[in-house]
Motif scaffolding. Structure first.
Motif, short mmCIF file in Angstrom:
data_model
loop_
_atom_site.label_atom_id
_atom_site.label_comp_id
_atom_site.label_asym_id
_atom_site.label_seq_id
_atom_site.Cartn_x
_atom_site.Cartn_y
_atom_site.Cartn_z
N LEU A 59 0.84 -1.19 0.00
CA LEU A 59 0.00 0.00 0.00
C LEU A 59 0.87 1.24 0.00
O LEU A 59 1.83 1.33 0.76
N LEU A 60 0.54 2.16 -0.87
CA LEU A 60 1.31 3.39 -1.00
C LEU A 60 0.33 4.52 -1.29
O LEU A 60 -0.64 4.33 -2.00
N PHE A 61 0.59 5.68 -0.71
CA PHE A 61 -0.19 6.86 -1.05
C PHE A 61 0.66 7.74 -1.95
O PHE A 61 1.82 8.03 -1.63
N ASN A 90 -12.66 8.74 0.07
CA ASN A 90 -13.27 7.94 -0.98
C ASN A 90 -12.73 6.52 -0.93
O ASN A 90 -11.91 6.19 -0.08
N ARG A 91 -13.17 5.68 -1.83
CA ARG A 91 -12.77 4.28 -1.82
C ARG A 91 -11.25 4.13 -1.95
O ARG A 91 -10.65 3.35 -1.22
N ALA A 92 -10.63 4.90 -2.84
CA ALA A 92 -9.20 4.74 -3.08
C ALA A 92 -8.44 6.08 -3.04
O ALA A 92 -7.35 6.19 -3.59
N SER A 93 -9.03 7.08 -2.37
CA SER A 93 -8.33 8.36 -2.28
C SER A 93 -8.76 9.13 -1.03
O SER A 93 -9.83 8.87 -0.46
N LEU A 94 -7.90 10.05 -0.64
CA LEU A 94 -8.15 10.95 0.48
C LEU A 94 -7.87 12.37 0.01
O LEU A 94 -6.89 12.61 -0.70
N ARG A 95 -8.71 13.30 0.40
CA ARG A 95 -8.43 14.70 0.14
C ARG A 95 -8.12 15.36 1.48
O ARG A 95 -8.91 15.28 2.41
N GLN A 113 -5.10 22.17 -0.72
CA GLN A 113 -5.82 20.90 -0.78
C GLN A 113 -4.92 19.92 -1.52
O GLN A 113 -4.34 20.28 -2.56
N VAL A 114 -4.82 18.71 -0.99
CA VAL A 114 -4.00 17.69 -1.62
C VAL A 114 -4.84 16.42 -1.74
O VAL A 114 -5.38 15.94 -0.75
N LEU A 115 -4.94 15.90 -2.96
CA LEU A 115 -5.64 14.64 -3.20
C LEU A 115 -4.58 13.56 -3.32
O LEU A 115 -3.68 13.66 -4.17
N VAL A 116 -4.65 12.57 -2.44
CA VAL A 116 -3.71 11.45 -2.49
C VAL A 116 -4.47 10.19 -2.85
O VAL A 116 -5.58 9.96 -2.36
N ALA A 117 -3.87 9.41 -3.73
CA ALA A 117 -4.48 8.17 -4.18
C ALA A 117 -3.80 7.00 -3.48
O ALA A 117 -2.59 7.01 -3.24
N CYS A 118 -4.60 6.00 -3.18
CA CYS A 118 -4.09 4.77 -2.59
C CYS A 118 -3.80 3.80 -3.73
O CYS A 118 -4.70 3.52 -4.54
N VAL A 119 -2.56 3.33 -3.82
CA VAL A 119 -2.17 2.43 -4.90
C VAL A 119 -1.41 1.23 -4.34
O VAL A 119 -0.92 1.25 -3.22
N ARG A 120 -1.31 0.21 -5.18
CA ARG A 120 -0.52 -0.97 -4.84
C ARG A 120 0.95 -0.62 -5.07
O ARG A 120 1.29 -0.03 -6.09
N LEU A 124 1.47 0.10 -8.82
CA LEU A 124 0.98 1.48 -8.80
C LEU A 124 -0.45 1.60 -9.33
O LEU A 124 -0.89 2.67 -9.70
N LYS A 125 -1.18 0.50 -9.30
CA LYS A 125 -2.60 0.50 -9.67
C LYS A 125 -3.42 0.86 -8.44
O LYS A 125 -3.05 0.53 -7.31
N PRO A 126 -4.56 1.54 -8.64
CA PRO A 126 -5.40 1.92 -7.50
C PRO A 126 -5.84 0.71 -6.68
O PRO A 126 -6.04 -0.38 -7.21
#
Length: 147
Positions: A59-61, A90-95, A113-120, A124-126
């Motif tokens: 898991l990586l943001f 959200n399901r795979a992201s945080l703001r 504001q920073v939107l970070v995505a959660c990826v493998r 690097l897929k969500p």
């Protein structure tokens, strides 16, 4: 400084060092993003989630996008208070909504504001944010409107 739900926001303390400034002793604009990154990392650590442990769990943001508004300069040796509040989960992201304030007087210097995505980590897929982390954010004061 209170979060929208009435709880005190998470705040990371840091100091402006010579390396953070330009020749005039003013913080170089991109370094505010570094201060914000450190606050987000410490927010996760405070909730019991270290970046290194999450990476071992695939898991990586990663930062998807950000915006920043610069109001006043920070200067060499200033102590800063950097908030890191989740405004959307959200399901795979945080703001995150973040503010940088001067500690001595609480004056707002920068906000963003920073939107970070959660990826493998491996592809690097969500991927979905783990339920334990979602719960930790909710327990720490994320309002239901933030979901």
């Amino acid at each position: 400084m209170r979060a929208q739900n009435g709880t005190l926001p998470f705040v990371h303390h840091c100091r402006v060092y010579y390396e953070d400034t330009d020749a005039g002793g003013i913080v170089y604009y991109v370094n505010y993003l570094k201060f914000m990154e450190r606050a987000r990392t410490e927010r996760l650590r405070c909730l019991g989630f270290s970046q290194s442990q999450m990476a071992r769990e695939n898991l990586l943001f990663v930062v998807h996008s950000c915006e920043a508004r610069y109001l006043l300069p920070a200067r060499l040796d200033d102590e800063l208070l950097v908030s890191a509040e989740v405004s959307e989960l959200n399901r795979a992201s945080l703001r995150f909504h973040q503010q940088v304030r001067r500690a001595v007087d609480g004056v707002l210097l920068c906000e963003g504001q920073v939107l970070v995505a959660c990826v493998r980590t491996d592809s690097l897929k969500p991927r979905a944010i783990p339920e334990a982390l979602r719960t930790a954010f909710k327990v720490s004061g994320l309002s239901e409107a933030g979901e």
